[in-house]
Design an enzyme around this catalytic site. Structure first.
Site, PDB file in Angstrom:
ATOM      1  NE  ARG A 164     -66.655 -47.947 -82.770  1.00 53.04           N
ATOM      2  CZ  ARG A 164     -67.513 -48.383 -81.645  1.00 53.04           C
ATOM      3  NH1 ARG A 164     -68.843 -48.173 -81.527  1.00 53.04           N
ATOM      4  NH2 ARG A 164     -67.034 -48.825 -80.498  1.00 53.04           N
ATOM      5  CE1 TYR A 216     -61.045 -39.134 -84.553  1.00 54.17           C
ATOM      6  CE2 TYR A 216     -61.582 -41.315 -83.885  1.00 54.17           C
ATOM      7  CZ  TYR A 216     -60.735 -40.493 -83.646  1.00 54.17           C
ATOM      8  OH  TYR A 216     -59.417 -40.473 -83.121  1.00 54.17           O
ATOM      9  CE  LYS A 226     -64.359 -52.457 -84.771  1.00 56.93           C
ATOM     10  NZ  LYS A 226     -63.760 -51.720 -84.003  1.00 56.93           N
ATOM     11  CG  HIS A 240     -65.082 -56.193 -82.039  1.00 62.69           C
ATOM     12  ND1 HIS A 240     -65.231 -55.392 -80.783  1.00 62.69           N
ATOM     13  CD2 HIS A 240     -63.944 -55.501 -82.525  1.00 62.69           C
ATOM     14  CE1 HIS A 240     -64.484 -54.461 -80.984  1.00 62.69           C
ATOM     15  NE2 HIS A 240     -63.603 -54.337 -81.951  1.00 62.69           N
ATOM     16  CB  SER A 246     -64.443 -50.436 -78.515  1.00 60.13           C
ATOM     17  OG  SER A 246     -65.147 -51.112 -79.457  1.00 60.13           O
ATOM     18  CB  CYS A 297     -61.427 -54.169 -73.573  1.00 60.48           C
ATOM     19  SG  CYS A 297     -62.662 -52.934 -72.824  1.00 60.48           S
ATOM     20  CG  ASP A 303     -60.854 -53.907 -84.286  1.00 66.00           C
ATOM     21  OD1 ASP A 303     -60.825 -53.958 -82.976  1.00 66.00           O
ATOM     22  OD2 ASP A 303     -61.505 -53.442 -85.166  1.00 66.00           O
ATOM     23  NE  ARG A 357     -59.316 -45.630 -81.844  1.00 65.46           N
ATOM     24  CZ  ARG A 357     -59.784 -47.002 -81.330  1.00 65.46           C
ATOM     25  NH1 ARG A 357     -59.165 -47.712 -82.008  1.00 65.46           N
ATOM     26  NH2 ARG A 357     -60.762 -47.116 -80.523  1.00 65.46           N
TER      27      ARG A 357
HETATM   28  P1  GTP Z   1     -60.143 -50.945 -80.098  1.00 64.62           P
HETATM   29  O1  GTP Z   1     -59.313 -50.641 -81.214  1.00 64.62           O
HETATM   30  O2  GTP Z   1     -60.917 -49.809 -79.774  1.00 64.62           O
HETATM   31  O3  GTP Z   1     -61.104 -52.195 -80.725  1.00 64.62           O
HETATM   32  O4  GTP Z   1     -59.385 -51.045 -78.826  1.00 64.62           O
HETATM   33  P2  GTP Z   1     -58.406 -52.586 -78.722  1.00 64.62           P
HETATM   34  O5  GTP Z   1     -59.509 -53.607 -77.721  1.00 64.62           O
HETATM   35  O6  GTP Z   1     -57.444 -52.898 -79.573  1.00 64.62           O
HETATM   36  O7  GTP Z   1     -57.657 -52.086 -77.174  1.00 64.62           O
HETATM   37  P3  GTP Z   1     -56.007 -51.464 -76.906  1.00 64.62           P
HETATM   38  O8  GTP Z   1     -55.252 -52.823 -76.977  1.00 64.62           O
HETATM   39  O9  GTP Z   1     -55.835 -50.528 -77.874  1.00 64.62           O
HETATM   40  O10 GTP Z   1     -55.899 -51.138 -75.651  1.00 64.62           O
HETATM   41  C1  GTP Z   1     -56.920 -50.200 -74.990  1.00 64.62           C
HETATM   42  C2  GTP Z   1     -56.423 -49.417 -73.662  1.00 64.62           C
HETATM   43  O11 GTP Z   1     -56.484 -50.695 -72.634  1.00 64.62           O
HETATM   44  C3  GTP Z   1     -55.154 -48.910 -73.905  1.00 64.62           C
HETATM   45  O12 GTP Z   1     -54.800 -47.881 -73.083  1.00 64.62           O
HETATM   46  C4  GTP Z   1     -54.191 -49.948 -73.246  1.00 64.62           C
HETATM   47  O13 GTP Z   1     -52.811 -49.293 -72.738  1.00 64.62           O
HETATM   48  C5  GTP Z   1     -55.219 -50.606 -72.280  1.00 64.62           C
HETATM   49  N1  GTP Z   1     -54.867 -52.038 -71.861  1.00 64.62           N
HETATM   50  C6  GTP Z   1     -54.357 -52.998 -72.895  1.00 64.62           C
HETATM   51  N2  GTP Z   1     -54.092 -54.227 -72.172  1.00 64.62           N
HETATM   52  C7  GTP Z   1     -53.981 -53.952 -71.137  1.00 64.62           C
HETATM   53  C8  GTP Z   1     -53.778 -54.955 -69.888  1.00 64.62           C
HETATM   54  O14 GTP Z   1     -53.203 -55.985 -70.017  1.00 64.62           O
HETATM   55  N3  GTP Z   1     -53.711 -54.154 -68.767  1.00 64.62           N
HETATM   56  C9  GTP Z   1     -54.170 -52.787 -68.679  1.00 64.62           C
HETATM   57  N4  GTP Z   1     -54.302 -52.484 -67.284  1.00 64.62           N
HETATM   58  N5  GTP Z   1     -54.621 -52.147 -69.681  1.00 64.62           N
HETATM   59  C10 GTP Z   1     -54.573 -52.552 -70.779  1.00 64.62           C
HETATM   60  C1  SPV Z   2     -63.555 -49.835 -81.926  1.00 69.80           C
HETATM   61  O1  SPV Z   2     -64.050 -48.879 -81.525  1.00 69.80           O
HETATM   62  O2  SPV Z   2     -63.606 -50.979 -81.573  1.00 69.80           O
HETATM   63  C2  SPV Z   2     -62.521 -49.545 -82.900  1.00 69.80           C
HETATM   64  C3  SPV Z   2     -62.340 -48.091 -83.475  1.00 69.80           C
HETATM   65  O3  SPV Z   2     -61.671 -50.561 -83.494  1.00 69.80           O
HETATM   66  S1  SPV Z   2     -63.524 -47.882 -84.635  1.00 69.80           S
HETATM   67  O4  SPV Z   2     -62.781 -48.223 -85.803  1.00 69.80           O
HETATM   68  O5  SPV Z   2     -63.675 -46.317 -84.646  1.00 69.80           O
HETATM   69  O6  SPV Z   2     -64.704 -48.743 -84.473  1.00 69.80           O
HETATM   70 MN    MN Z   3     -62.071 -52.288 -82.209  1.00 61.32          MN
END
Ligand code: GTP
Ligand code: SPV
Ligand code: MN
Length: 608
Positions: free
Chosen positions: A83, A222, A231, A251, A273, A275, A298, A390
């Site tokens: 983004r 993307y 979003k 979110h 994002s 996290c 999400d 992704r």
């Molecule tokens: P978006 O799709 O961007 O909104 O991301 P998200 O909030 O869904 O994050 P996601 O669950 O995909 O995790 C993002 C990164 O954080 C990945 O590399 C995970 O491995 C890492 N991660 C997720 N949960 C944990 C956790 O409990 N501990 C640690 N250390 N890392 C984590």
């Molecule tokens: C985020 O960045 O929080 C996502 C990926 O879930 S995107 O759809 O590119 O915003």
């Molecule tokens: Mn997201």
């Protein structure tokens, strides 16, 4: 639809499409001048035709069906990988309605900037008309939209991420309100000019017109830049609709949790994002008797139901999940979701025709083709998959998907969690004293930057409600809106509890203090035992903490010292947080609600 049909239908509109849609499509076609127009019906035949076409054009690589059936790899242009927040605009009539955290542009000025960019921008390409529903088809909580795009990759992605096609289109009547989304990669083709696998443009605009419910996106294919249902619509435009109509577009992931006594809870959780939302949404509990099911990963749309309780739906139909770090150990549910029918973008290609990324397996392949299409070995000294690579996959493929994930009434939310990526200060879990305190917690989230957007990874930034890049109006007004929603829920006597968590606190050696992932079920257990009135908590300056020994760490390899550090509250550090919060609030001037200022004063008082 066959490929031949796909490329031969010119400007033919299906029967029964309301005038509001046809006249708009005609208007956009007159501006962008595509060679063809295709109305997407959402059928499997259409998906097959699209993917065939994209394999032929080099946009997609078909993966080895033995390992990954019906799945494809896309490699983006290396300059189009996340983004672009600096190119994302909220074009409200009044700049104060966008607020200091958004890029504002006068709507008339933005239109005059965009018009010449979109003029002829689809020349030599096909314009796909993509009708979609956010939320279950026909649910009173759902909202409709139509996106036009000159990218078949984006049309396909929209087909996975939303309820897309003829059925959604048939729900649009002459009087239906629907969101207009215009997307062009900004790469018109001259007669005879060869296309590239990932057309895009260095000039990018992701522009939102909240008053007229329009999105105009130029130059990127993307993720959130281009899959405009996500979003752009479901958060930026929907947050504006929600404020006017008295609900919330957030979110947040949504999960259903059943405890050993058989009581069912639903929890919504906001993390910035990359996290941990997708991971928490697919969590496999490590403690006996607790089960977690997935509703969304999400976005949550939430409002007061006719029963007076806060109810939520997941408006999406798919996951656009971060690949790196998703592995058999960390998230086996996600690994089982992406068994097939998945589009992978910017991951690495194995020699056997399957995909790989950092963190998928302990064993690292000896040779790969990296996300840029180059040879890669473990000695290459660079990641094989892009950090924001992704997977795009239908939610219904998720083995932990809950039976109520498409409930048109939504699910009752019992607890709300705010989180972020904080190496210091923020404890593993803390409970808000009341809704107002919870709103303060949401308003003061800071988090270290990730690869999900451009910027320096690791830098701490404010991300209130994990909505900094996604709120379509003034962020301080968002806090006021939350306070109003809380007051409404209080009249019916059912206000969800609010908590803050931090999986990412680090020890002095720089490693994570908490194992995270499945072990986060222990934190959920404490949270839900609080909701269920089973455990007491102790007050602290920043909120309510677990009593000594209350967090279930049976069988967990975390030292006493590390546990203490996970909950340590350094008053000096928190005085610093309070000072920085005051500065942050000052950027919003008078619009910060008094109740939020009051929470800051209370924090300072408690810190002494
Ligand atoms: P978006 O799709 O961007 O909104 O991301 P998200 O909030 O869904 O994050 P996601 O669950 O995909 O995790 C993002 C990164 O954080 C990945 O590399 C995970 O491995 C890492 N991660 C997720 N949960 C944990 C956790 O409990 N501990 C640690 N250390 N890392 C984590
Ligand atoms: C985020 O960045 O929080 C996502 C990926 O879930 S995107 O759809 O590119 O915003
Ligand atoms: Mn997201």
């Amino acid at each position: 639809m066959s490929i031949a049909e796909l490329t031969s239908i010119d400007f033919i509109t299906p029967d029964g499409v309301p005038e509001s849609v046809t006249s708009w499509v005609t208007e956009i076609a007159a501006l962008t001048m595509p060679d063809h127009i295709v109305w997407c019906d959402g059928s499997q035949a259409e998906v097959d035709a699209f993917t065939h076409m994209m394999v032929a054009s080099g946009t997609l690589t078909r993966l080895n069906a033995e390992y990954r059936p019906y799945s494809f790899l896309a490699r983006s242009d290396p300059k189009d990988v996340a983004r672009v927040e600096s190119r994302t605009f909220i074009c409200s009539e009044d700049p104060d309605d966008a607020g200091p955290t958004n890029n504002w542009c006068d709507p008339a000025e933005m239109r005059s900037t965009l018009d010449p960019l979109f003029l002829g921008s689809m020349r030599g390409r096909t314009m796909y008309v993509v009708p979609f529903s956010m939320g279950p088809l026909g649910s009173p909580l759902s909202r409709l939209g139509v996106q036009v795009t000159d990218s078949p990759y984006v049309a396909c992605s929209m087909g996975i991420m939303t309820r897309m096609g003829s059925q959604a289109l048939s729900l649009i009547g002459e009087d239906t309100k629907w969101v207009r989304a215009i997307h062009s990669v900004g790469a018109p083709l001259q007669a005879g000019q060869a296309d590239v696998p990932w057309p895009s443009n260095d000039t990018k605009y992701i522009s939102h017109f909240p008053e007229t419910r329009e999105i105009w996106s130029f130059g990127s294919a993307y993720g959130g830049n281009a899959i405009l249902a996500k979003k752009a619509f479901a958060l930026r435009i929907a947050s504006v609709m929600a404020r006017e109509e008295g609900w919330l577009a957030e979110h947040m992931l949504i999960i259903k949790i059943t405890n050993p006594r058989g009581r069912v809870f639903h929890v919504a959780a906001a993390f910035p994002s990359a996290c941990g939302k997708t991971n928490l949404a697919m969590l496999q509990s490590t403690i006996p008797g607790w089960t977690v099911e997935t509703i969304g990963d999400d976005i949550a749309w939430m409002g007061r139901g006719t029963d007076g309780r806060l109810r939520a739906i997941n408006p999406e139909a798919g996951f656009f999940g971060v690949a790196p770090g998703t592995g058999w150990k960390s998230n086996p549910t996600a690994m089982n979701t992406i068994w097939g029918n998945t589009i992978f973008t910017n991951v690495a290609l194995r020699d056997d025709g399957d995909i790989w990324w950092e963190g998928m397996s302990d064993a690292v392949p000896r040779h790969l083709i990296d996300w840029e299409g180059k040879d890669w070995t473990p000695e290459s000294g660079r990641p094989a998959a892009h950090p924001n690579s992704r997977f795009t996959v239908a939610a219904k493929q998720c083995p932990s998907i809950s039976d109520d994930w498409e409930d048109p009434k939504g699910v009752v939310i019992d607890a709300i969690i705010f989180g972020g990526r904080r190496a210091t200060n923020v404890p593993l879990v803390v409970e808000a004293r009341d809704w107002e305190h919870g709103v303060y917690m949401g308003a003061t989230i800071s988090s270290e930057r990730t690869a999900a957007a451009e910027g320096t990874v690791g830098e701490l930034r404010r991300d209130p409600f994990a909505m900094m890049p996604f709120v379509g109006y003034n962020m301080a007004d968002h806090w006021a809106h939350w306070l109003k929603i809380g007051a409404g829920l209080r009249t019916s006597g059912s206000v969800p509890r609010i908590f803050q968590v931090n999986w990412f606190r680090k020890g002095s050696d720089g490693s994570f203090l908490w194992p995270g992932f499945g072990e986060n079920s222990r934190v959920l257990e404490w949270i839900l035992e609080r909701v269920d009135g089973q455990v007491a908590a102790k007050d602290s300056p920043i909120g309510l903490l677990p009593l000594e020994g209350a967090l279930n760490v049976d069988g967990l390899d975390v030292s006493e010292d590390d546990l203490a550090e996970l909950f340590a509250i350094d008053k000096d550090q928190w005085r610093g947080e309070a000072d920085s919060t005051e500065e942050f609030f000052a950027t919003f001037g008078e619009r910060v609600p008094a109740a939020v200022h009051k929470q800051l004063a209370l924090l300072r008082e408690k810190l002494g």
